[in-house]
Enzyme design. Sequence first.
Site, PDB file in Angstrom:
ATOM      1  NE  ARG A 613     -46.409  31.206 -27.753  1.00 48.69           N
ATOM      2  CZ  ARG A 613     -46.013  32.155 -28.620  1.00 48.69           C
ATOM      3  NH1 ARG A 613     -46.900  32.812 -29.320  1.00 48.69           N
ATOM      4  NH2 ARG A 613     -44.734  32.424 -28.768  1.00 48.69           N
ATOM      5  N   GLY A 690     -54.542  26.371 -14.855  1.00 52.58           N
ATOM      6  CA  GLY A 690     -55.633  25.675 -14.160  1.00 52.58           C
ATOM      7  C   GLY A 690     -55.736  25.980 -12.685  1.00 52.58           C
ATOM      8  CD  GLU A 691     -52.689  23.178  -9.752  1.00 53.22           C
ATOM      9  OE1 GLU A 691     -52.921  22.182  -9.080  1.00 53.22           O
ATOM     10  OE2 GLU A 691     -51.548  23.479 -10.143  1.00 53.22           O
TER      11      GLU A 691
END
Lengths: 731, 340
Positions: A613, A690-691
């Site tokens: 999500r 983020g990664e």
Amino acid sequence: MSEAFKMDEAQPRLLDETGQGLIGEPLDRPEGRLKVTGQARYSAEYAPERMVHGVLVRATITRGRVTGFDDSAAQALPGYLGLFHGPRFIRNPAQGMADEAPCQPGESIDYHGQPVALVVAESFETARDAAARIVVHYDEAPGAPVAPDTGEIEENEKRKSVQGDLEAAMAGAAAVVDAEYTTAGHAAAAMEPHAAIAEWRDGRLLMHGSLQMIRFNKNELADALGVSPEAVRILAPYVGGGFGSKLGISSEHVSAALAARALERPVRVVMSRQTVFDAVLRRTETWQRLRLGADKDGRLTAIGHEDRVSNLEGEGFAEPVSAATRFLYSAPNRLIRQHISRNHRTPSGSVRAPGEAVGMFALETAMDELAEKLGLDPVELRLRNIPERHPVTGQAYTARALAESLREGAKRFGWDQRPETGSRREGEWLIGMGMAGAGRSNMLVPSAARVTLSRDGALVETDMTDIGTGSYAILGQIAGEMLGLPIDKVAVHLADSDLPGASGSGGSFGASSSGSSVFLAARKIREILAQRLGCKPEELKVSGGEVSGGGTRAKLADLLPEPISAEAKIEKGKTAESHFSAGFGAHFVEVAVSEVSGEIRVRRMLGVFGIGRVLNEKTARSQAVGGMVWGVGSALHEELGHDPRTGHIVTRDLANYHIPAHADIPRDMEVVFLPERDDQANPIQSKGIGELGISGSGAAVINAVHNATGLRLRHFPATPDKVLAGWADGR
Amino acid sequence: MKPFDYQRARDLETAAEAAQAGGRIIAGGTNLLDLMKLQVMTPERLVDITRIPGLDRIESDGPGLRIGALVRNSDLSADMRIRTGYPVLARALLAGASGQIRNKATTGGNLLQRTRCPYFYDPAMACNKREPGAGCAAIGGVSRMLAILGTSEACRAAHPSDMAVALRALEAEVETRRADGATRRLGLDALYRLPGERPDLETTLEPGEIITAVLLPAPLPGATQSYRKIRDRASYAFALVSVAAVVRMEDARIATASLAFGGIGARPWKDPEVDAMLSGQSPSAELFVRAADRLLAQAETDEGNDFKREMTRRALIAVMREATGLAPASTGTDKAEVPA
């Protein structure tokens, strides 16, 4: 009331039912205006009364002992307050989630640039001048190994994984790749340098510290100082980027606290940019050998990934280079091994996407090479090797959008227009397209939050940090969505260690972990509202100040004679054993390579990702773009230069350590999130982002360079000289 | 940073007096202030010349131009006379630093900026430029950004300016005012010293002598000008190698060629023999290879910067191919438009 929740089974998708229209929306960050107008105060931007200033003094030998300090030249300066050092000083920052003090080396020096003392003065300028006047006497132990291929090299047994017979499979394969790769060391290079203001009030330390993981940092700092955790309070409401470099406490916190206690005055310590390079954990350089074998249909029979990283003796961290190699593709014969070189460079630690950020260069460029040898489209090769279950652990995968990302990305990017290798040219520029798969494991880390609902709105409280990622935005959206409130009726208080302890920001687990705790606390409040209204919780609707369900209806205010407060804590449970959760995706890149200079320009980038999500489409996109930019940086620009004699980082400012400039990043940079819910990951069905953007993006750049030029570059960053050397070698 | 006195000079005379007494001239401060914070430079007194009237103008100087020492890099690069008559200079300026820095940096200051050798910037490292006789830690260290021409056993530092490379190709001069009030003009070859045994002595300026202007000769009619900079990222990086060229063709021959190089020299590099061997010749790949060989004949490299030989060779050949019409001109190559 407090609820402890274990993620033992999939939870109903409540955020799809609440209908408030907040979740996933690309809302602005609530603190954005404060940041761009300079009103958001970062750690160094407080000025308590009587505050004084500290500057760290570094070791200028690589190994040995401090035998004494001479501060007589500093004593002459008006406003000089003293030199602080001693057994509580730390050698280097704590590794992520250490929860205890890092090495306190006493007089020992283990790397050139190690902070050995703090100079304090009435003004920053005096402190800096005084620091330059300190003479440190050493007993040097010369000959410390500083190169990654020297020194003691040990095998990291816990990374070893062997299945089948790699050598035999390679010998019998229809096509093989066996190649060596190197990646340079990286700095996190956060915009905000590391900073601390320490102040003791009635025996309790108040620390403004630029930190990512307050719950752990409190214990680390208490341990380093020899006080109880209750005697430490950390505040970090705004952090100007971390990327792993602020996971653990570092020298500025400990030294500021020690000096503040001795002087009975607040002490501010801000690392200079050079000190950030000297004394903050770097990403290790790597050496890697990648072996792939496939049958004639392009089904992998062998994957071997061996690597060598470096770190100081005693540091428990070793970059998990092969992280993605474990779960991205299937092959019955597998070998994964790691060696650690114990050298005396600045110690290494977590920098954004530790493992995948560098390991996927080898894996994903080798896949490209294998596809070429097989005469197979690189997208198709990947599609043929998607495993049914986790190849090492046998776990089922949770939602996994790898195949869909590959197909969707190829379609959107115009992959069918990919030129023959070395065939497309615009003047002196050779044009090529490349792609790579993306994968980054997703984690759930214990995290707690408190939500209070009153007639005025809701308040979210947790020690979670926002390091520029959007925690304020998404936590407010989750609470507002659950409690039927417009976003401006939700206040979010973060990063105070007196608040419920969160996961902190790291490993891309912050949004899901802390978001789940907020969700659970809000769900508890919904249960109480349902009880007060007299309906079942699953029938409850809250919106526009009205509460309804089970045929009854009431004003929200009438159900809140007094505020309702609920606290929840989440931790991983049985689903983490039965299932393996990871973010997946695909990268597509177009580059131009100058046949004159070897300069590489990225012209287009597309990332397609399945991240469960999406909590806020805008901040999620920023995370993805940021990761892709990092991929460009590690592919083309970023390189810590170490002096071959001392090991110290020579590229110790942002003019010499090159992160991409705006001109290096294409305007045509597209991010697509595929609709997805990860039911086993956590109760809000989200995953880290983020990664994931870094994981594989650099390899896609390099694969595009191959398509443009025919060169196989295996040493990163691929600076212009390496392209020219490739041509000179006739590769 | 060490405490220092700050003096705002009203005119050149007071500035010169203060400089002769040991004051350090400051204009944009884009380099000096960084060095003061690192205590690589520790002046007792700064003499701010930015309020001296008259030094911030670009004026006609006979057929050429006179650029005041305080003209900002951004203003200079945007000036229409520069863009049309001296495009190599405009391009070199825009290839340097960042917009913010160019807004502060001045013409005189750009010429006198210090090397970016990382060993010079680190007071813990031995550096003959910072401390004569201390030794050179850069030798045997990380050498990627170091010079390969004009270096010595005492110093391997490269001159970092882009602007000065273009000025050398344009054969510009500087105008100075000596402490006694006399003015002189000197070419950049006479302004910059080679490091030799005293790399701390970078120019021939005398104590109290101040650069007041840069003088550009008349634009060469019909000349093609080019600035090509190769670097580790697309913007905000010092040159690995750069080439400035002013080339005039006549009857399919190279009438005159003036080349200068950045990133490879201890000073903005120019080799008159290279220019001489090109002038009067028919352009050809073979000729350019020989020119590159000549340029690099005295180069001294190590493992970390040996790539600069091949990179320089390629840059020179590409620039000359474009300037002489052997290859179509790409972005970065302009014909000087000389007003009638």
